[in-house]
Design an enzyme around this catalytic site. Structure first.
Site, PDB file in Angstrom:
ATOM      1  N   ASP A 294       0.658  -1.319   0.183  1.00 26.87           N
ATOM      2  CA  ASP A 294       0.179   0.034   0.071  1.00 26.87           C
ATOM      3  C   ASP A 294       0.983   0.975  -0.264  1.00 26.87           C
ATOM      4  O   ASP A 294       1.878   1.034   0.361  1.00 26.87           O
ATOM      5  CB  ASP A 294      -1.025   0.230   1.215  1.00 26.87           C
ATOM      6  CG  ASP A 294      -1.338   1.823   1.156  1.00 26.87           C
ATOM      7  OD1 ASP A 294      -1.479   2.148   0.975  1.00 26.87           O
ATOM      8  OD2 ASP A 294      -2.702   1.558   2.356  1.00 26.87           O
ATOM      9  N   GLU A 312      -3.350   3.839  -2.463  1.00 28.31           N
ATOM     10  CA  GLU A 312      -3.845   4.005  -0.986  1.00 28.31           C
ATOM     11  C   GLU A 312      -5.300   3.928  -1.102  1.00 28.31           C
ATOM     12  O   GLU A 312      -6.061   3.641  -0.391  1.00 28.31           O
ATOM     13  CB  GLU A 312      -3.275   4.856   0.192  1.00 28.31           C
ATOM     14  CG  GLU A 312      -3.298   4.895   1.280  1.00 28.31           C
ATOM     15  CD  GLU A 312      -2.550   5.036   2.371  1.00 28.31           C
ATOM     16  OE1 GLU A 312      -2.402   6.281   2.811  1.00 28.31           O
ATOM     17  OE2 GLU A 312      -2.115   3.974   3.699  1.00 28.31           O
ATOM     18  N   GLU A 313      -6.228   5.019  -1.071  1.00 24.88           N
ATOM     19  CA  GLU A 313      -7.181   5.704  -1.087  1.00 24.88           C
ATOM     20  C   GLU A 313      -8.116   4.150  -2.120  1.00 24.88           C
ATOM     21  O   GLU A 313      -8.679   3.914  -1.722  1.00 24.88           O
ATOM     22  CB  GLU A 313      -8.117   7.071  -1.822  1.00 24.88           C
ATOM     23  CG  GLU A 313      -7.111   7.825  -0.290  1.00 24.88           C
ATOM     24  CD  GLU A 313      -5.959   8.167  -0.995  1.00 24.88           C
ATOM     25  OE1 GLU A 313      -5.251   8.167  -2.112  1.00 24.88           O
ATOM     26  OE2 GLU A 313      -5.355   9.601  -0.500  1.00 24.88           O
TER      27      GLU A 313
HETATM   28  N1  AR6 Z   1      -0.562  -0.986  -9.077  1.00 23.71           N
HETATM   29  C1  AR6 Z   1       0.533  -0.565  -8.722  1.00 23.71           C
HETATM   30  N2  AR6 Z   1       0.470   0.264  -9.840  1.00 23.71           N
HETATM   31  C2  AR6 Z   1      -0.220   0.585  -8.852  1.00 23.71           C
HETATM   32  C3  AR6 Z   1      -1.825   1.685  -8.566  1.00 23.71           C
HETATM   33  C4  AR6 Z   1      -2.104   0.066  -9.012  1.00 23.71           C
HETATM   34  N3  AR6 Z   1      -3.338  -0.124  -8.159  1.00 23.71           N
HETATM   35  N4  AR6 Z   1      -1.688   2.512  -8.457  1.00 23.71           N
HETATM   36  C5  AR6 Z   1      -1.471   3.227  -9.237  1.00 23.71           C
HETATM   37  N5  AR6 Z   1       0.168   3.009  -8.868  1.00 23.71           N
HETATM   38  P1  AR6 Z   1       0.362   6.998  -5.492  1.00 23.71           P
HETATM   39  P2  AR6 Z   1       2.780   8.175  -4.074  1.00 23.71           P
HETATM   40  C6  AR6 Z   1       1.385   3.930  -9.650  1.00 23.71           C
HETATM   41  O1  AR6 Z   1       0.428   8.093  -5.952  1.00 23.71           O
HETATM   42  O2  AR6 Z   1       3.196   9.099  -4.516  1.00 23.71           O
HETATM   43  C7  AR6 Z   1      -2.020   8.951  -1.253  1.00 23.71           C
HETATM   44  O3  AR6 Z   1      -2.665   9.904  -1.125  1.00 23.71           O
HETATM   45  C8  AR6 Z   1       0.718   4.905 -10.078  1.00 23.71           C
HETATM   46  O4  AR6 Z   1       1.975   4.738 -11.493  1.00 23.71           O
HETATM   47  O5  AR6 Z   1      -0.711   6.738  -5.119  1.00 23.71           O
HETATM   48  O6  AR6 Z   1       3.616   7.535  -2.356  1.00 23.71           O
HETATM   49  C9  AR6 Z   1      -1.203   7.821   0.080  1.00 23.71           C
HETATM   50  O7  AR6 Z   1      -2.269   7.898   1.302  1.00 23.71           O
HETATM   51  C10 AR6 Z   1       0.900   6.066  -9.167  1.00 23.71           C
HETATM   52  O8  AR6 Z   1       1.742   7.206  -9.916  1.00 23.71           O
HETATM   53  O9  AR6 Z   1       1.640   6.506  -4.216  1.00 23.71           O
HETATM   54  C11 AR6 Z   1      -0.813   9.104   0.497  1.00 23.71           C
HETATM   55  O10 AR6 Z   1      -0.564  10.001   1.044  1.00 23.71           O
HETATM   56  C12 AR6 Z   1       2.402   5.264  -8.310  1.00 23.71           C
HETATM   57  O11 AR6 Z   1       1.985   4.400  -8.341  1.00 23.71           O
HETATM   58  C13 AR6 Z   1      -0.003   9.263  -1.129  1.00 23.71           C
HETATM   59  O12 AR6 Z   1      -0.701   9.350  -1.963  1.00 23.71           O
HETATM   60  C14 AR6 Z   1       1.938   6.200  -7.379  1.00 23.71           C
HETATM   61  O13 AR6 Z   1       0.089   5.704  -6.482  1.00 23.71           O
HETATM   62  C15 AR6 Z   1       1.444   8.311  -1.488  1.00 23.71           C
HETATM   63  O14 AR6 Z   1       1.660   8.540  -2.916  1.00 23.71           O
END
Ligand code: AR6
Length: 520
Positions: A294, A312-313
């Site tokens: 996650d 995550e959401e």
């Molecule tokens: N499976 C594989 N890859 C994925 C998926 C999935 N289901 N969904 C997204 N990606 P992000 P962060 C890829 O932005 O940067 C939230 O608010 C996709 O390329 O969710 O770690 C949390 O609560 C996406 O751009 O993660 C935190 O506050 C990339 O994963 C914050 O976002 C990153 O997804 C975390 O941000």
């Protein structure tokens, strides 16, 4: 031919370990100083029944303050201030809602404001009002679900009879509870009954905890809110229907590793782990049976109850039981992660962020383990949020991310890595948190190598990243580069990047450096 060569070092998804195949039988369910079980363990072990464990509520800073605790009071009366038991007021409201066959959003709002008088003028229910008003005929069941959620919420004293410990900073501790208990706690979150959880004041008692009451979900109408409400009301619809009520257990475990127990990265001798890379599919579907990452916020669940709608959401909306972690999980520190075993997927979705749509129900057919937990393990790990991309090319930050990923990937003290599933991950920290895809991928590979686990890496439609990762993996496997050597390479790379005026690509730089060295 070159392409074939490039792909050679990577493996197929079927070569990676998954549960239930790699699972070893668990011992009988038991509680301990660090494992709090909220159901009666004897009844469970002998009769497989899920009876709430008896005990009593504790009004203490180490436990969740419950709305049904005798100490929970509510101020009544304007002129002479007097106090009344909070649960008396709450249950009266909930029980009168529960008697109805349908309830309007106005009824829901009135009830919630009755026991949250302080927020009467502040809390808006415009999103919930618009949602119900605009929902198509076939989804008009919402108004009949509100009374059912109220009924479930009002049974809190029946479902939870002992104090729920807080999973606090710097501790390794877990909580196991039934899916019924989770549903009841979430019904209370829906009706905003949890005391002391609403103050935005940075000095408030729970300032270091995520919010849990759903009021923020009901305000500020948007299309995102519509889809979130569809997913969550579908969850409540399912858990309040006797035919579909889930009956298993879920474990939430906070894991903390002391600084002195973290690897000395410079001297790690492991070589890069088994890797499957693909631009197709996603962690939760194609990574089924593996440890699913996650991409978390340090406040677990991030913006799930607000407007956030990324990885995550979405995960929390599809598996709403994850939301209950917000009730008891203190903000994650650098050396800690939260593991959730057994949560159920209730919905399916399409799209992402602004295009996200709730598609419909999901029937979860995965098997359960000996503790009646679904074979699904999720690890919430929060990456660093870089407001400026350049901040990340610094060994302090790199080491922090290595340690965080190691904490998420490491086997627990009782299990040999051979009996653990491999890891399903991807662009951790590289969306909302602005990380460098290649640097984060390498960091995760190093941590997985140290934890002796393979990786399935989902680049989320990024074809060039898929190709580049395969090439890099091939190079590192061919040269038998160790984690320690990679760490040294990163030290040099960070130094170079800090001096450079334009971005230096990490993989190009590693390739050139290794080539140059081999020629010397
Ligand atoms: N499976 C594989 N890859 C994925 C998926 C999935 N289901 N969904 C997204 N990606 P992000 P962060 C890829 O932005 O940067 C939230 O608010 C996709 O390329 O969710 O770690 C949390 O609560 C996406 O751009 O993660 C935190 O506050 C990339 O994963 C914050 O976002 C990153 O997804 C975390 O941000």
């Amino acid at each position: 031919v070159r392409d074939e060569e490039e792909k050679r070092s990577c493996c197929s998804l079927s070569e990676l370990k998954k549960v239930p195949q790699c699972h070893v039988e668990l011992e009988q369910l038991s509680f301990s100083r660090t494992h709090n079980v909220l159901i009666d363990v004897n009844e469970f072990n002998h009769k497989r029944t899920l009876t709430p464990q008896s005990g009593h509520h504790v009004w203490h800073s180490d436990f969740v303050k419950m709305p049904c605790s005798p100490e929970s009071l509510i101020k009544t009366g304007w002129v002479t201030s007097s106090e009344q038991s909070r649960w008396e007021v709450v249950s009266e409201q909930l029980e009168s809602l529960a008697k109805k066959t349908t309830a309007s959003v106005g009824d829901v709002e009135k009830a919630i404001k009755k026991y949250n008088p302080k927020y009467e003028a502040q809390w808006s229910f415009d999103a919930l009002h618009t949602f119900v008003k605009k929902s198509p005929k076939e989804e008009k069941y919402y108004m009949s679900v509100f009374p059912k959620i109220a009924e479930l919420a009002s049974s809190l004293p029946h479902y939870i009879k002992k104090a729920i410990p807080l999973l606090q900073k710097g501790q390794t501790q877990s909580i196991t509870l039934s899916q019924g208990q989770i549903a009841c706690l979430l019904a209370n979150a829906f009706y905003c009954t949890f005391p002391h959880r609403n103050s935005p004041n940075p000095r408030a008692e729970y300032h270091n905890y995520p919010t849990i009451n759903f009021n923020s979900l009901f305000e500020k109408w948007s299309e995102r809110k519509r889809e979130k409400l569809r997913a969550l009301l579908h969850y409540f619809h399912t858990v309040t229907d006797p035919a579909t009520r889930p009956s298993g257990l879920v474990t939430f475990e906070r894991r903390y590793i002391r600084d002195r127990d973290m690897p000395n990265w410079r001297s790690c001798k492991e070589t890069v782990p088994k890797l499957h890379v693909t631009s197709a599919g996603c962690i939760e579907e194609q990574g089924a049976g593996m440890l699913q990452v996650d991409f978390a916020c340090n406040m677990i669940g991030g913006g799930v109850l607000g407007s956030g709608l990324v990885q995550e959401e979405i995960l929390f909306l599809m598996n709403p039981e994850l939301i209950v972690s917000r009730l008891f999980t203190e903000k994650l520190g650098d050396n800690e992660c939260l593991f959730i075993t057994g949560s159920q997927q209730f919905s399916q979705y399409s799209g992402y962020s602004d295009t996200f749509k709730w598609v419909g129900p999901h029937r979860d057919n995965i098997e359960r383990d000996e503790w009646q937990r679904l074979h699904r393990q999720i690890v919430a790990m929060d990456a660093l949020h870089f407001r400026n991309q350049r901040e990340q090319y610094n060994m302090k930050q790199v080491t922090r991310e290595l340690n965080k990923a190691y904490c998420g990937f490491k086997a627990d003290d009782n299990t040999h890595p051979d009996f653990l599933p491999d890891i399903a991950t991807g662009n951790w920290g590289c969306g909302a948190f602005n990380g460098d895809h290649k640097l984060k991928a390498l960091i995760q590979l190093m941590a997985a190598a140290r934890a002796k686990r393979g990786v399935a890496f989902f680049t989320f439609n990024n074809l060039s990243l898929e190709r580049e990762l395969k090439n890099m993996h091939h190079l590192l496997v061919t040269l038998r580069t160790t984690v320690g050597e990679l760490y040294e390479l990163l030290v040099d790379y960070c130094a170079v990047t800090q001096l450079a005026h334009t971005h230096v690509d990490l993989f190009d730089w590693i390739r050139n450096t290794l080539k140059h060295r081999s020629q010397l």
